[in-house]
Design an enzyme around this catalytic site. Structure first.
Site, PDB file in Angstrom:
ATOM      1  N   VAL A  32     -34.335  29.480 -46.243  1.00  0.00           N
ATOM      2  CA  VAL A  32     -34.632  30.262 -45.038  1.00  0.00           C
ATOM      3  C   VAL A  32     -33.962  29.575 -43.850  1.00  0.00           C
ATOM      4  O   VAL A  32     -34.185  28.386 -43.628  1.00  0.00           O
ATOM      5  CB  VAL A  32     -36.161  30.328 -44.765  1.00  0.00           C
ATOM      6  CG1 VAL A  32     -36.445  31.203 -43.541  1.00  0.00           C
ATOM      7  CG2 VAL A  32     -36.929  30.827 -45.982  1.00  0.00           C
ATOM      8  N   HIS A  33     -33.144  30.330 -43.112  1.00  0.00           N
ATOM      9  CA  HIS A  33     -32.515  29.691 -41.945  1.00  0.00           C
ATOM     10  C   HIS A  33     -32.238  30.641 -40.792  1.00  0.00           C
ATOM     11  O   HIS A  33     -32.019  30.208 -39.666  1.00  0.00           O
ATOM     12  CB  HIS A  33     -31.194  29.022 -42.344  1.00  0.00           C
ATOM     13  CG  HIS A  33     -30.051  29.986 -42.455  1.00  0.00           C
ATOM     14  ND1 HIS A  33     -29.869  30.787 -43.555  1.00  0.00           N
ATOM     15  CD2 HIS A  33     -29.047  30.305 -41.589  1.00  0.00           C
ATOM     16  CE1 HIS A  33     -28.801  31.541 -43.380  1.00  0.00           C
ATOM     17  NE2 HIS A  33     -28.283  31.273 -42.200  1.00  0.00           N
ATOM     18  N   ARG A  34     -32.245  31.949 -41.024  1.00  0.00           N
ATOM     19  CA  ARG A  34     -31.834  32.886 -39.978  1.00  0.00           C
ATOM     20  C   ARG A  34     -32.847  32.936 -38.839  1.00  0.00           C
ATOM     21  O   ARG A  34     -34.055  32.949 -39.070  1.00  0.00           O
ATOM     22  CB  ARG A  34     -31.626  34.284 -40.555  1.00  0.00           C
ATOM     23  CG  ARG A  34     -30.363  34.406 -41.378  1.00  0.00           C
ATOM     24  CD  ARG A  34     -30.120  35.819 -41.853  1.00  0.00           C
ATOM     25  NE  ARG A  34     -28.895  35.885 -42.623  1.00  0.00           N
ATOM     26  CZ  ARG A  34     -27.718  36.267 -42.133  1.00  0.00           C
ATOM     27  NH1 ARG A  34     -27.623  36.611 -40.862  1.00  0.00           N
ATOM     28  NH2 ARG A  34     -26.652  36.296 -42.903  1.00  0.00           N
TER      29      ARG A  34
END
Length: 363
Positions: A203-205
């Site tokens: 998860v990074h957005r």
């Protein structure tokens, strides 16, 4: 020998650069500019070391900040060095803030731009990445599209630059490095994992990390998934900070079946991915890596720019729906078809370099 400048700043940019750099350096004085958008060592230097990319000629140290700050500082600092280097071409990669900053700095200073991974569209202008790639495509001279659908998008938008179907440079990288990763990476041993017994989550957005409701639901998906299977979660620095702020990281750590790690280098990550049974992600790059490795993928978004992978059945859009995620974990996808050439033949970097060589050196 002509001169080209490559502008990069984040993990996806580094991977694309690594696919092209060896060929570019045969024909050009190749200057690498690292904006410092990903200032964390694990997300930056380790990729250069893993993928045998030469040290950047310039490191701009922009670091974290708002999207406007990163793009604005990038334009200012990149313009200064372009005026000094005077390249024949500036190459930008993907859809990060560094991509947009490099493209805008170049055209404003009078230099031509080539965009690697042009034409992708999610049609969601709330996504910073969608804004970055749309603007970049419309100011680029050479547009290298990874898929036929990307070519169609560019033609429909009547971009002014020249459009080429090259395939996806991520395919080049995976085909080149996966055997090396399998042989050299000890990540499974380090984490005490066996093939096929775990799920990988990334998860990074910003749309997920900066939205309290969405991030809380994603944490819920991870915790619920851990009641079914082991979950390996390499945590991005932005995600770690957001989870800590909501006091969710400690909750995840306390779950017996969740393994939380620092960000992984490319070789460790693709080995981890190849031996997983499914991946849950919001990353466009991971979607393609999973497809190429024949790993089913659940996407933590309500749309994706890689629509071919959804149509092919290997990617399912689950947004942040816990029930849908758990249903698909309990009854995994079993796609019947897999087109190994959907993302190209693994020679995108060679094709891109040859086009640049002809357009820049032979005109």
């Amino acid at each position: 020998m002509g001169k080209v400048v490559s502008v990069v700043g984040a993990r996806p940019n580094f991977i694309k650069l690594a696919a092209i750099e060896p060929q570019l350096s045969k024909y050009f004085d190749h200057v690498i500019v690292h904006t410092g958008q990903h200032y964390d060592y694990e997300l930056s230097k380790i990729f250069f070391e893993n993928l045998k990319i030469p040290e950047p000629n310039y490191y701009l140290g922009i670091g974290s900040g708002t999207h406007g700050y990163q793009v604005g500082e990038g334009i200012k600092r990149i313009e200064e060095l372009l005026m000094k280097e005077k390249p024949d071409l500036v190459i930008v990669y993907g859809d990060t803030n560094s991509t947009l900053a490099g493209a805008l700095a170049a055209v404003k200073a009078g230099f031509r731009v080539a965009h690697v991974e042009a034409g992708l569209r999610s049609y969601d202008m709330r996504m910073p990445e969608e804004v970055n790639r749309r603007v970049t495509d419309h100011i680029s001279w050479l547009l290298f599209a990874p898929t036929l659908n990307a070519v169609k998008n560019l033609i429909n938008e009547k971009v002014l630059g020249e459009v080429y179907l090259t395939g996806d440079v991520h395919a080049d990288m995976l085909f080149k490095w996966i055997k090396i990763a399998e042989a050299k990476s000890s990540i499974l041993h380090k984490l005490q994992l066996h093939p096929g017994e775990y799920v990988v989550v990334t998860v990074h957005r910003a749309e997920n990390t900066d939205d309290v409701t969405r991030l809380t639901k994603i944490a819920g998906i991870i915790m619920k998934a851990s009641t079914i299977t082991k979950v390996v979660f390499p945590v991005h620095p932005r995600t770690k900070k957001a989870l800590n702020r909501l006091e969710l990281l400690d909750k995840l750590r306390r779950c017996r079946n969740i393994i939380i790690t620092e960000p992984l280098g490319y070789l460790d990550f693709i080995k981890l991915l190849k031996n997983s049974k499914i991946v849950i992600t919001d990353s466009g790059g991971v979607q393609r890596e999973a497809y190429l490795l024949k790993i089913p993928c659940l996407v933590l978004r309500d749309r994706t720019e890689w629509i071919e992978l959804v149509e092919n059945g290997w990617v399912k859009l689950i947004d942040v729906n816990i029930d849908k995620a758990i249903r698909l974990l309990r009854n995994p996808l079993v796609p019947m078809k897999h087109d190994s050439k959907l993302l190209g033949d693994g020679k995108a970097g060679e094709k891109i370099t040859e086009i640049i060589r002809k357009k820049v050196l032979m005109n």
